[in-house]
Design a protein around this motif. Structure first.
Motif, PDB file in Angstrom:
ATOM      1  N   VAL A 125      21.502  42.836  22.824  1.00 28.42           N
ATOM      2  CA  VAL A 125      22.123  41.869  23.734  1.00 28.42           C
ATOM      3  C   VAL A 125      23.643  41.988  23.687  1.00 28.42           C
ATOM      4  N   THR A 126      24.195  42.161  22.505  1.00 34.33           N
ATOM      5  CA  THR A 126      25.649  42.299  22.363  1.00 34.33           C
ATOM      6  C   THR A 126      26.169  43.530  23.101  1.00 34.33           C
ATOM      7  N   LEU A 127      25.483  44.672  22.937  1.00 33.88           N
ATOM      8  CA  LEU A 127      25.918  45.902  23.600  1.00 33.88           C
ATOM      9  C   LEU A 127      25.781  45.787  25.117  1.00 33.88           C
ATOM     10  N   LEU A 128      24.699  45.189  25.590  1.00 33.35           N
ATOM     11  CA  LEU A 128      24.529  45.004  27.037  1.00 33.35           C
ATOM     12  C   LEU A 128      25.613  44.104  27.603  1.00 33.35           C
ATOM     13  N   GLN A 129      26.009  43.081  26.833  1.00 36.88           N
ATOM     14  CA  GLN A 129      27.095  42.216  27.281  1.00 36.88           C
ATOM     15  C   GLN A 129      28.412  42.988  27.356  1.00 36.88           C
ATOM     16  N   GLU A 130      28.627  43.908  26.426  1.00 39.45           N
ATOM     17  CA  GLU A 130      29.832  44.743  26.475  1.00 39.45           C
ATOM     18  C   GLU A 130      29.823  45.613  27.730  1.00 39.45           C
ATOM     19  N   VAL A 131      28.662  46.163  28.085  1.00 46.01           N
ATOM     20  CA  VAL A 131      28.560  46.976  29.307  1.00 46.01           C
ATOM     21  C   VAL A 131      28.891  46.121  30.527  1.00 46.01           C
ATOM     22  N   ASP A 132      28.327  44.912  30.586  1.00 45.10           N
ATOM     23  CA  ASP A 132      28.602  44.011  31.711  1.00 45.10           C
ATOM     24  C   ASP A 132      30.082  43.683  31.811  1.00 45.10           C
ATOM     25  N   THR A 133      30.710  43.423  30.690  1.00 42.22           N
ATOM     26  CA  THR A 133      32.139  43.062  30.694  1.00 42.22           C
ATOM     27  C   THR A 133      33.004  44.217  31.187  1.00 42.22           C
ATOM     28  N   ILE A 134      32.742  45.417  30.663  1.00 34.64           N
ATOM     29  CA  ILE A 134      33.531  46.591  31.095  1.00 34.64           C
ATOM     30  C   ILE A 134      33.315  46.854  32.586  1.00 34.64           C
ATOM     31  N   GLU A 135      32.062  46.764  33.016  1.00 32.74           N
ATOM     32  CA  GLU A 135      31.759  47.006  34.433  1.00 32.74           C
ATOM     33  C   GLU A 135      32.493  46.014  35.322  1.00 32.74           C
ATOM     34  N   GLN A 136      32.448  44.735  34.981  1.00 33.04           N
ATOM     35  CA  GLN A 136      33.083  43.716  35.823  1.00 33.04           C
ATOM     36  C   GLN A 136      34.599  43.850  35.827  1.00 33.04           C
ATOM     37  N   GLU A 137      35.179  44.137  34.663  1.00 30.71           N
ATOM     38  CA  GLU A 137      36.632  44.219  34.588  1.00 30.71           C
ATOM     39  C   GLU A 137      37.183  45.460  35.296  1.00 30.71           C
ATOM     40  N   THR A 138      36.473  46.564  35.274  1.00 35.99           N
ATOM     41  CA  THR A 138      36.992  47.813  35.855  1.00 35.99           C
ATOM     42  C   THR A 138      36.585  47.995  37.317  1.00 35.99           C
ATOM     43  N   ILE A 139      35.567  47.284  37.786  1.00 40.00           N
ATOM     44  CA  ILE A 139      35.144  47.435  39.181  1.00 40.00           C
ATOM     45  C   ILE A 139      35.979  46.579  40.114  1.00 40.00           C
ATOM     46  N   LYS A 140      36.623  45.529  39.574  1.00 44.17           N
ATOM     47  CA  LYS A 140      37.387  44.612  40.428  1.00 44.17           C
ATOM     48  C   LYS A 140      38.543  45.308  41.148  1.00 44.17           C
ATOM     49  N   PRO A 141      39.373  46.129  40.485  1.00 41.08           N
ATOM     50  CA  PRO A 141      40.447  46.820  41.218  1.00 41.08           C
ATOM     51  C   PRO A 141      39.900  47.720  42.334  1.00 41.08           C
ATOM     52  N   LEU A 142      38.734  48.345  42.096  1.00 43.69           N
ATOM     53  CA  LEU A 142      38.147  49.189  43.138  1.00 43.69           C
ATOM     54  C   LEU A 142      37.681  48.347  44.321  1.00 43.69           C
ATOM     55  N   ASP A 143      37.141  47.168  44.029  1.00 44.98           N
ATOM     56  CA  ASP A 143      36.725  46.271  45.110  1.00 44.98           C
ATOM     57  C   ASP A 143      37.934  45.841  45.946  1.00 44.98           C
ATOM     58  N   ASP A 144      39.037  45.524  45.285  1.00 41.82           N
ATOM     59  CA  ASP A 144      40.248  45.119  46.007  1.00 41.82           C
ATOM     60  C   ASP A 144      40.766  46.274  46.872  1.00 41.82           C
ATOM     61  N   CYS A 145      40.708  47.500  46.305  1.00 45.44           N
ATOM     62  CA  CYS A 145      41.172  48.669  47.064  1.00 45.44           C
ATOM     63  C   CYS A 145      40.262  48.919  48.260  1.00 45.44           C
ATOM     64  N   GLN A 146      38.981  48.742  48.067  1.00 48.06           N
ATOM     65  CA  GLN A 146      38.026  48.936  49.157  1.00 48.06           C
ATOM     66  C   GLN A 146      38.280  47.949  50.296  1.00 48.06           C
ATOM     67  N   LYS A 147      38.539  46.684  49.947  1.00 46.85           N
ATOM     68  CA  LYS A 147      38.835  45.680  50.972  1.00 46.85           C
ATOM     69  C   LYS A 147      40.086  46.055  51.753  1.00 46.85           C
ATOM     70  N   LEU A 148      41.082  46.574  51.064  1.00 46.29           N
ATOM     71  CA  LEU A 148      42.319  46.978  51.724  1.00 46.29           C
ATOM     72  C   LEU A 148      42.073  48.136  52.683  1.00 46.29           C
ATOM     73  N   ILE A 149      41.306  49.120  52.240  1.00 48.28           N
ATOM     74  CA  ILE A 149      41.020  50.283  53.101  1.00 48.28           C
ATOM     75  C   ILE A 149      40.183  49.859  54.299  1.00 48.28           C
ATOM     76  N   GLU A 150      39.161  49.034  54.055  1.00 48.51           N
ATOM     77  CA  GLU A 150      38.323  48.569  55.171  1.00 48.51           C
ATOM     78  C   GLU A 150      39.150  47.781  56.186  1.00 48.51           C
ATOM     79  N   HIS A 151      40.115  46.996  55.720  1.00 53.29           N
ATOM     80  CA  HIS A 151      41.003  46.281  56.639  1.00 53.29           C
ATOM     81  C   HIS A 151      41.848  47.256  57.460  1.00 53.29           C
ATOM     82  N   GLY A 152      42.306  48.326  56.822  1.00 55.71           N
ATOM     83  CA  GLY A 152      43.095  49.346  57.527  1.00 55.71           C
ATOM     84  C   GLY A 152      42.267  50.079  58.564  1.00 55.71           C
ATOM     85  N   VAL A 153      40.995  50.348  58.193  1.00 55.74           N
ATOM     86  CA  VAL A 153      40.113  51.041  59.136  1.00 55.74           C
ATOM     87  C   VAL A 153      39.894  50.172  60.370  1.00 55.74           C
ATOM     88  N   ASN A 154      39.645  48.905  60.167  1.00 59.34           N
ATOM     89  CA  ASN A 154      39.447  47.994  61.302  1.00 59.34           C
ATOM     90  C   ASN A 154      40.714  47.905  62.161  1.00 59.34           C
TER      91      ASN A 154
END
Length: 452
Positions: free
Chosen positions: A75-104
């Motif tokens: 459970v501890t290791l799975l929680q570490e995976v979840d934390t790393i995934e959430q913390e590192t995917i957020k900048p990519l999500d923000d970048c994706q929103k910016l690009i999608e706005h530019g495409v529109n």
């Protein structure tokens, strides 16, 4: 010749009786040995069954605990995976929103431009100017930065399979089965109101750091601790006479925390009457068992004697003194105490005593002096302090008529010991005495003495 022939049947009959008695005695002894064998077999069977139950329970508990620990770690290791995934995917999500706005925005601009260009440069000239102005405000050459794959996390699990070998090695070495405990009770010696328990190691490879002694009445279901320490002997006090008690001992190995298996319980009892002080003596209060006397009054004086002559030759009589007072006298100086033995049949005349004092030696001339029949001995004992133990050992030397100049007909050899020092003398009595009274007196309140 005829007389000898007549006695022969009687001799044969006597020999037959002796053989029958011998056979009966032999049968009884064999019966005792069979009972001993049954007890030995029962001990092996019962201890083996108990050991199996202990092993099964322990390893079941171990499996449950290990499974729980593994689940918690997962459970501890799975929680570490979840934390790393959430913390590192957020900048990519923000970048994706910016690009999608530019495409529109770009798609809207393309459609608007295409419509403006369909009108040509005549009537629709205003639309072209509006489109061109709008396009100039959009930075069509500014592109957001997209991280390279090598610059973004790529999660993985590092699992060392060697832990299986480590755990396996520890499991294979975990637990041992011994045919007998490393310590056993060696001897039980009865004392008045107590039993001396002695034990010894029976496993030469076992290095003991501490021992733990327990006892219980045979009618009780629970053992209680009476001693934990490095000694191999202890006197258990407050023992009721003619009552069976069980004793067992275990040991803790050097540098270890767990205790060894218990020794085979041994049954002991004391037939000796406990020593007791006389109740109701002015200046002293007694414990419930009357083996502890507390000096609580400095006004009264005199010697507190035993309730009965319960001390016999061949026994060891022990006085242990402690201070329970905060008075300056008890804090700064040893006890001013007098101890005495008196013959039971001649209580008023036969008297031997040890007396110790430090503060204002008005009654005696030197600390630790020993008086026999009123005569001071050359040897002395150490002063009595809180926790001091003084012992008397007496044995009969002669039971014949002594020289009248010696002043007695019976001689007892008395050994008084205190703090690794002892005084030995012969005590001459006018008559034999099978038992002795004992007594003591304290001159300061707040001191108490235990006798056993």
């Amino acid at each position: 010749m005829r007389g000898a022939m007549e006695l022969e049947p009687e001799l044969l009959l006597q020999e037959a009786r002796e053989n029958v008695e011998a056979a009966q005695s032999y049968r009884r002894e064999l019966g005792h040995r069979l009972e001993g064998l049954r007890e030995a077999r029962r001990q092996i069977k019962e201890s083996a069954s108990q050991t199996r139950d202990v092993l099964k329970q322990h390893f079941n508990d171990l499996k449950g605990t290990l499974g729980k620990l593994l689940d918690e770690r997962l459970v501890t290791l799975l929680q570490e995976v979840d934390t790393i995934e959430q913390e590192t995917i957020k900048p990519l999500d923000d970048c994706q929103k910016l690009i999608e706005h530019g495409v529109n925005t770009a798609e809207d601009l393309v459609r608007e431009g295409e419509i403006a260009m369909l009108g040509g440069v005549g009537e629709e000239n205003e639309k072209l100017w509006s489109f061109t102005k709008k396009a100039s405000h959009i930075q069509l050459d500014s592109l957001p930065e997209v991280p390279l794959l090598v610059d973004v996390p790529c999660l993985s699990a590092q699992l060392d399979d060697s832990i299986l070998n480590i755990v396996k090695d520890h499991i294979f070495k975990h637990g041992t089965v011994a045919s007998r405990p490393p310590v056993q009770i060696e001897e039980l010696i009865e004392k008045p109101g107590g039993i001396i328990v002695r034990w010894c190691k029976v496993d030469d490879d076992f290095t003991a750091q501490d021992y733990r002694l327990q006892f219980r009445k045979c009618t009780s279901n629970h053992f209680e601790d009476v001693y934990v320490g490095s000694e191999t002997e202890f006197i258990v006090l407050h023992i009721d006479p003619n009552v069976d008690y069980q004793f067992r001992v275990c040991a803790r190995g050097d540098g270890r925390q767990e205790w060894s298996p218990w020794s085979v319980p041994q049954i002991g009892h004391s037939t000796l009457v406990p020593h007791e002080w006389t109740a109701g003596f002015e200046g002293y209060s007694l414990s419930s068992r009357r083996n502890i006397a507390l000096r609580n009054d400095s006004e009264s004086s005199g010697v507190l004697y035993s309730r009965a002559p319960t001390y016999f030759c061949g026994q060891t009589l022990t006085f242990r003194s402690t201070s329970v007072s905060d008075s300056p006298e008890n804090k700064s100086v040893p006890a001013e105490v007098s101890g005495r033995l008196r013959a039971a049949e001649a209580r008023e005349t036969c008297d031997t005593g040890w007396t110790v004092t430090v503060s204002r030696p008005t009654l005696i001339r030197c600390p630790g002096a020993v008086f026999v029949n009123g005569k001071e001995m050359t040897n002395q004992l150490p002063a009595v302090t809180s926790g001091s133990t003084v012992t008397f050992d007496i044995e009969a030397v002669t039971l014949g008529t002594c020289n009248n100049n010696e002043g007695g007909h019976f001689k007892l050899r008395v050994t008084i010991s205190s703090n690794n020092r002892e005084v030995v003398f012969d005590w001459l009595l006018d008559q034999s005495c099978g038992s002795l009274y004992f007594g003591c007196s304290f001159f300061y309140p707040g001191w108490k003495v235990l006798v056993f």
